[in-house]
Design a protein around this motif. Sequence first.
Motif, PDB file in Angstrom:
ATOM      1  N   MET A   1      32.291  18.302  49.534  1.00  0.00           N
ATOM      2  CA  MET A   1      32.554  19.433  48.657  1.00  0.00           C
ATOM      3  C   MET A   1      31.232  20.048  48.202  1.00  0.00           C
ATOM      4  SD  MET A   1      35.030  19.627  45.295  1.00  0.00           S
ATOM      5  CE  MET A   1      34.082  18.428  44.354  1.00  0.00           C
ATOM      6  N   SER A   2      31.148  21.365  48.193  1.00  0.00           N
ATOM      7  CA  SER A   2      29.922  22.056  47.810  1.00  0.00           C
ATOM      8  C   SER A   2      29.621  21.830  46.340  1.00  0.00           C
ATOM      9  CB  SER A   2      30.071  23.564  48.082  1.00  0.00           C
ATOM     10  OG  SER A   2      30.319  23.803  49.447  1.00  0.00           O
ATOM     11  N   ARG A   3      28.340  21.738  46.012  1.00  0.00           N
ATOM     12  CA  ARG A   3      27.922  21.540  44.636  1.00  0.00           C
ATOM     13  C   ARG A   3      28.120  22.826  43.837  1.00  0.00           C
ATOM     14  NH1 ARG A   3      24.618  17.275  43.523  1.00  0.00           N
ATOM     15  NH2 ARG A   3      23.564  18.464  41.888  1.00  0.00           N
ATOM     16  N   PRO A   4      28.504  22.717  42.551  1.00  0.00           N
ATOM     17  CA  PRO A   4      28.623  23.913  41.721  1.00  0.00           C
ATOM     18  C   PRO A   4      27.249  24.521  41.481  1.00  0.00           C
ATOM     19  CG  PRO A   4      28.868  21.931  40.395  1.00  0.00           C
ATOM     20  CD  PRO A   4      28.859  21.486  41.830  1.00  0.00           C
ATOM     21  N   LEU A   5      27.232  25.781  41.083  1.00  0.00           N
ATOM     22  CA  LEU A   5      25.987  26.472  40.794  1.00  0.00           C
ATOM     23  C   LEU A   5      25.440  26.020  39.442  1.00  0.00           C
ATOM     24  CD1 LEU A   5      27.116  30.059  41.888  1.00  0.00           C
ATOM     25  CD2 LEU A   5      25.919  28.340  43.262  1.00  0.00           C
ATOM     26  N   PRO A   6      24.134  26.128  39.210  1.00  0.00           N
ATOM     27  CA  PRO A   6      23.588  25.816  37.883  1.00  0.00           C
ATOM     28  C   PRO A   6      24.159  26.751  36.827  1.00  0.00           C
ATOM     29  CG  PRO A   6      21.843  26.021  39.549  1.00  0.00           C
ATOM     30  CD  PRO A   6      23.098  26.523  40.178  1.00  0.00           C
ATOM     31  N   THR A   7      24.233  26.278  35.594  1.00  0.00           N
ATOM     32  CA  THR A   7      24.697  27.122  34.499  1.00  0.00           C
ATOM     33  C   THR A   7      23.784  28.336  34.377  1.00  0.00           C
ATOM     34  OG1 THR A   7      25.642  25.260  33.293  1.00  0.00           O
ATOM     35  CG2 THR A   7      25.152  27.229  32.026  1.00  0.00           C
ATOM     36  N   GLU A   8      24.392  29.524  34.304  1.00  0.00           N
ATOM     37  CA  GLU A   8      23.651  30.786  34.285  1.00  0.00           C
ATOM     38  C   GLU A   8      23.770  31.449  32.912  1.00  0.00           C
ATOM     39  OE1 GLU A   8      24.161  35.307  36.129  1.00  0.00           O
ATOM     40  OE2 GLU A   8      25.222  33.628  37.061  1.00  0.00           O
ATOM     41  N   PRO A   9      22.665  31.692  32.210  1.00  0.00           N
ATOM     42  CA  PRO A   9      22.735  32.455  30.967  1.00  0.00           C
ATOM     43  C   PRO A   9      22.711  33.957  31.256  1.00  0.00           C
ATOM     44  CG  PRO A   9      20.490  31.703  31.312  1.00  0.00           C
ATOM     45  CD  PRO A   9      21.303  31.198  32.488  1.00  0.00           C
ATOM     46  N   ALA A  10      23.362  34.735  30.408  1.00  0.00           N
ATOM     47  CA  ALA A  10      23.366  36.187  30.590  1.00  0.00           C
ATOM     48  C   ALA A  10      23.618  36.864  29.247  1.00  0.00           C
ATOM     49  CB  ALA A  10      24.431  36.604  31.610  1.00  0.00           C
ATOM     50  N   LEU A  11      23.202  38.112  29.145  1.00  0.00           N
ATOM     51  CA  LEU A  11      23.494  38.957  27.988  1.00  0.00           C
ATOM     52  C   LEU A  11      24.352  40.120  28.465  1.00  0.00           C
ATOM     53  CD1 LEU A  11      20.253  39.383  25.804  1.00  0.00           C
ATOM     54  CD2 LEU A  11      22.382  38.228  25.182  1.00  0.00           C
ATOM     55  N   LEU A  12      25.538  40.245  27.900  1.00  0.00           N
ATOM     56  CA  LEU A  12      26.444  41.336  28.244  1.00  0.00           C
ATOM     57  C   LEU A  12      26.479  42.339  27.094  1.00  0.00           C
ATOM     58  CD1 LEU A  12      29.439  39.183  29.578  1.00  0.00           C
ATOM     59  CD2 LEU A  12      27.318  39.809  30.754  1.00  0.00           C
ATOM     60  N   ARG A  13      26.936  43.541  27.393  1.00  0.00           N
ATOM     61  CA  ARG A  13      27.093  44.545  26.345  1.00  0.00           C
ATOM     62  C   ARG A  13      28.543  44.551  25.895  1.00  0.00           C
ATOM     63  NH1 ARG A  13      23.421  46.146  23.221  1.00  0.00           N
ATOM     64  NH2 ARG A  13      24.478  48.151  22.886  1.00  0.00           N
ATOM     65  N   GLY A  14      28.735  44.459  24.568  1.00  0.00           N
ATOM     66  CA  GLY A  14      30.076  44.469  24.002  1.00  0.00           C
ATOM     67  C   GLY A  14      30.225  45.561  22.969  1.00  0.00           C
ATOM     68  N   PRO A  15      31.367  45.642  22.315  1.00  0.00           N
ATOM     69  CA  PRO A  15      31.625  46.692  21.324  1.00  0.00           C
ATOM     70  C   PRO A  15      30.630  46.706  20.167  1.00  0.00           C
ATOM     71  CG  PRO A  15      33.676  45.610  21.950  1.00  0.00           C
ATOM     72  CD  PRO A  15      32.566  44.821  22.561  1.00  0.00           C
ATOM     73  N   ALA A  16      30.066  45.530  19.808  1.00  0.00           N
ATOM     74  CA  ALA A  16      29.147  45.461  18.670  1.00  0.00           C
ATOM     75  C   ALA A  16      27.716  45.194  19.110  1.00  0.00           C
ATOM     76  CB  ALA A  16      29.605  44.386  17.688  1.00  0.00           C
ATOM     77  N   GLY A  17      27.442  45.263  20.410  1.00  0.00           N
ATOM     78  CA  GLY A  17      26.097  44.987  20.908  1.00  0.00           C
ATOM     79  C   GLY A  17      26.096  43.873  21.926  1.00  0.00           C
ATOM     80  N   ASP A  18      25.023  43.094  21.938  1.00  0.00           N
ATOM     81  CA  ASP A  18      24.873  42.048  22.943  1.00  0.00           C
ATOM     82  C   ASP A  18      25.851  40.895  22.716  1.00  0.00           C
ATOM     83  OD1 ASP A  18      22.800  43.358  24.204  1.00  0.00           O
ATOM     84  OD2 ASP A  18      21.227  42.312  23.080  1.00  0.00           O
ATOM     85  N   ILE A  19      26.354  40.351  23.815  1.00  0.00           N
ATOM     86  CA  ILE A  19      27.154  39.123  23.807  1.00  0.00           C
ATOM     87  C   ILE A  19      26.451  38.136  24.726  1.00  0.00           C
ATOM     88  CG2 ILE A  19      29.381  38.046  24.269  1.00  0.00           C
ATOM     89  CD1 ILE A  19      30.673  40.793  23.953  1.00  0.00           C
ATOM     90  N   GLU A  20      25.971  37.043  24.141  1.00  0.00           N
ATOM     91  CA  GLU A  20      25.308  35.999  24.927  1.00  0.00           C
ATOM     92  C   GLU A  20      26.360  35.103  25.558  1.00  0.00           C
ATOM     93  OE1 GLU A  20      21.802  32.656  24.320  1.00  0.00           O
ATOM     94  OE2 GLU A  20      23.088  33.177  22.618  1.00  0.00           O
ATOM     95  N   VAL A  21      26.219  34.832  26.849  1.00  0.00           N
ATOM     96  CA  VAL A  21      27.200  33.999  27.543  1.00  0.00           C
ATOM     97  C   VAL A  21      26.499  32.961  28.399  1.00  0.00           C
ATOM     98  CG1 VAL A  21      28.861  35.909  27.632  1.00  0.00           C
ATOM     99  CG2 VAL A  21      27.407  35.450  29.618  1.00  0.00           C
ATOM    100  N   LEU A  22      27.231  31.876  28.666  1.00  0.00           N
ATOM    101  CA  LEU A  22      26.864  30.897  29.679  1.00  0.00           C
ATOM    102  C   LEU A  22      27.927  30.966  30.775  1.00  0.00           C
ATOM    103  CD1 LEU A  22      25.877  27.838  27.451  1.00  0.00           C
ATOM    104  CD2 LEU A  22      24.325  29.390  28.671  1.00  0.00           C
ATOM    105  N   ILE A  23      27.486  30.905  32.012  1.00  0.00           N
ATOM    106  CA  ILE A  23      28.398  31.018  33.154  1.00  0.00           C
ATOM    107  C   ILE A  23      28.304  29.754  33.986  1.00  0.00           C
ATOM    108  CG2 ILE A  23      28.978  32.329  35.225  1.00  0.00           C
ATOM    109  CD1 ILE A  23      27.488  34.733  33.842  1.00  0.00           C
ATOM    110  N   ASP A  24      29.444  29.107  34.197  1.00  0.00           N
ATOM    111  CA  ASP A  24      29.535  27.923  35.051  1.00  0.00           C
ATOM    112  C   ASP A  24      30.457  28.274  36.213  1.00  0.00           C
ATOM    113  OD1 ASP A  24      28.131  25.689  33.449  1.00  0.00           O
ATOM    114  OD2 ASP A  24      29.480  26.580  31.988  1.00  0.00           O
ATOM    115  N   ALA A  25      29.909  28.323  37.410  1.00  0.00           N
ATOM    116  CA  ALA A  25      30.696  28.743  38.566  1.00  0.00           C
ATOM    117  C   ALA A  25      30.663  27.704  39.672  1.00  0.00           C
ATOM    118  CB  ALA A  25      30.188  30.080  39.097  1.00  0.00           C
ATOM    119  N   PRO A  26      31.780  27.523  40.362  1.00  0.00           N
ATOM    120  CA  PRO A  26      31.784  26.663  41.552  1.00  0.00           C
ATOM    121  C   PRO A  26      31.138  27.401  42.719  1.00  0.00           C
ATOM    122  CG  PRO A  26      33.909  27.708  41.291  1.00  0.00           C
ATOM    123  CD  PRO A  26      33.084  28.152  40.115  1.00  0.00           C
TER     124      PRO A  26
END
Length: 220
Positions: free
Chosen positions: A1-26
């Motif tokens: 089985m393929s290894r999952p990707l490393p956790t990815e940090p990102a900043l998205l734009r939301g209704p009140a400004g930036d939304i900080e997120v962590l992304i965990d993807a297979p």
Amino acid sequence: MSRPLPTEPALLRGPAGDIEVLIDAPATVGGLALVCHPHPLYGGANTNKVAHTLARAFRDLGYAVIRPNFRGVGKSTGEHDHGTGETEDMLSVISWAQSRWGSLPLVLGGFSFGGFVQARVAARLATDIAPPRQLVLVGMATGAAADGARHYAPPALPAQLPALLIHGENDDTVPLANVLDWARPQERPVTVVPGADHFFHGKLHVIRDLIARSLPRAGA
């Protein structure tokens, strides 16, 4: 089985400004999952252990998981809005995820205050062209908190939406009776974890196992 990707940090734009997120993807994404953390004014953040457990459990089932920080937490801008603004933010995060990966099956997961927000999100998406396929609520915030400082009135869950409700027997933040009172008129079963407190100390593996047994794999 393929290894999952490393956790990815990102900043998205939301209704009140930036939304900080962590992304965990297979390695291969078959669905989307949004995980919401506990109350931001009581130390809640997307690194919370229960939120992290939810994210890894969903990822292992093939979902790309987004863990946002609510307003005022970490790099997320804005101020705590008692669930109203947070609901709008989560809807914008879902739209962003769909723009990145496409309109894949969506799962919603939340812990404590995060569960309260996810119940509101589920109600908003109930009549959407592609409503969520599953909801997982852990330590759901409903009724009066044990300290008397907060009170939550989440909406009833959409009748057609499968939901896994997990609560600790010894929850000293949201009494088990509160969740039973909320679930009873909806005829929703509640899975009680014996000996577990609100934060599921020593019981996180039970949450992980329940999700693995109860949720379909993404793309199934």
